[in-house]
Design an enzyme around this catalytic site. Structure first.
Site, short mmCIF file in Angstrom:
data_model
loop_
_atom_site.label_atom_id
_atom_site.label_comp_id
_atom_site.label_asym_id
_atom_site.label_seq_id
_atom_site.Cartn_x
_atom_site.Cartn_y
_atom_site.Cartn_z
N ARG A 14 0.84 -1.21 0.00
CA ARG A 14 0.00 0.00 0.00
C ARG A 14 0.87 1.25 0.00
NH1 ARG A 14 -4.45 0.61 -1.99
NH2 ARG A 14 -5.37 -1.09 -0.76
N ARG A 66 2.67 -6.34 -10.25
CA ARG A 66 3.01 -5.75 -8.95
C ARG A 66 3.15 -6.79 -7.83
NH1 ARG A 66 -2.51 -3.00 -6.70
NH2 ARG A 66 -3.96 -4.62 -7.37
N HIS A 85 1.11 3.71 -10.68
CA HIS A 85 -0.02 4.05 -9.79
C HIS A 85 0.51 4.80 -8.56
CE1 HIS A 85 -3.46 3.50 -7.16
NE2 HIS A 85 -4.04 2.59 -7.92
N ASP A 131 -12.41 9.01 -8.16
CA ASP A 131 -11.76 7.98 -8.98
C ASP A 131 -12.08 8.31 -10.43
OD1 ASP A 131 -10.57 5.78 -10.07
OD2 ASP A 131 -11.78 4.29 -8.99
N GLU A 141 -1.88 9.16 -11.35
CA GLU A 141 -1.29 8.01 -12.01
C GLU A 141 -1.12 8.27 -13.51
OE1 GLU A 141 -3.85 4.67 -11.02
OE2 GLU A 141 -4.51 5.76 -9.23
#
Length: 303
Positions: free
Chosen positions: A75, A101, A171, A215, A275
């Protein structure tokens, strides 16, 4: 798996770059040069921290509750989303934002730039599991150059005989004073898909400010973005090439509480994601025998 000791022997740079094994068993690269400090987990080629020595606080945010664990994403930092962004187009069992990732990457080169910055290049390790999700012949490399600026280059090379389509993102989570007191500029007038508003297409009016979950996937834009932070008295510049989408994201209270690793109770207020992406309308076709590179350069300016 190559040990930290072996990596130090082959790729370490005295006084700049060393490798250590985390308590989780994962290997972390630690960079500390005259210009900046940074850390990067080899699993996921996941840059976790970056702080220029001109800045009193980090520029890249890592949750204080972030955990390193085999096969799990971390995170914060700058997760590499590849070879798709968001949910897989047809297989709901495949991981969101791709597998890059959460799988091992190998160090293939390190060095020092003419200006003293430290360069580290990693390559995604293919396995039966990755090939089952991505049956295309290709390589994925990430080069990170750590100095007064942070440069990241994600290169996909198609080594096969057929074209394929990728979605991708760096990101990146940024450290801010407070989400309610920052603005993101550079996307004025751009169209965006509003993921909170039921995936509707809207147009950005003025600077982006935050008062709830956000978002958004801004499309058809290569614009430089700036995070203007009155609380920390700085601007963070995000300049990119090879990317035509930008995602701006903050989870806000309810979603952050469900995540459990955002740094409770209010760690989410100290970060915002801007991002650099190729997604939705801007996925990339990589022809056989060609390569595509997404490049982002971050810098911080004190006010």
């Amino acid at each position: 798996m190559t040990t930290a000791q072996q990596l130090n022997t082959q790729f370490g740079i005295k006084g700049q770059l060393s490798f250590r094994e985390d308590a989780s068993g994962l290997v972390v690269a630690e960079i500390n040069n005259a210009q900046a400090t940074a850390s990067l987990c080899l699993q996921g080629a996941h840059l976790m921290t970056w702080q220029p020595k001109s800045q009193a606080v980090p520029v890249v945010w890592l949750s204080r509750d972030a955990k390193l664990a085999a096969g799990k994403s971390i995170r914060g930092g700058a997760p590499v989303c590849w070879p798709w962004f968001g949910a897989h187009a047809s297989e709901s069992s495949f991981p969101g934002h791709g597998f890059a990732r959460t799988v091992p990457w190998n160090v293939i080169e390190t060095g020092t730039e003419p200006d003293g910055a430290t360069r580290l290049t990693l390559r995604l390790v293919e396995s039966e599991k990755t090939r089952a999700q991505w049956p295309h012949s290709c390589t994925a490399d990430l080069t990170v150059i750590v100095g007064e600026t942070l440069r990241m280059e994600l290169t996909t090379e198609n080594t096969g005989k057929e074209a394929f389509v990728i979605g991708e993102a760096l990101h990146t989570y940024f450290q801010i004073g407070d989400i309610g007191a920052v603005r993101v500029t550079g996307l004025e007038g751009c169209d965006y898909w509003d993921k909170v508003g039921g995936s509707t297409l809207r147009k950005q009016d003025g600077a982006i400010t935050f008062s709830g979950e956000t978002d958004r996937v801004y499309i058809d834009t290569a614009a430089e973005c700036v995070i203007e932070d009155d609380r920390l008295k700085r601007r963070i510049h995000i300049a990119k090439s090879g990317s035509l989408s930008t995602v701006v994201w903050t989870p806000w209270t309810e979603k952050a509480n469900k995540m459990g690793d955002m740094g409770q109770p209010d760690g989410w207020r100290e970060m915002v994601c801007v991002e650099s992406v190729n997604a939705i309308d801007n996925v990339v076709t990589v022809a056989a025998g060609t390569r595509h590179t997404l490049i982002v350069e971050y810098s911080a300016e004190s006010l």
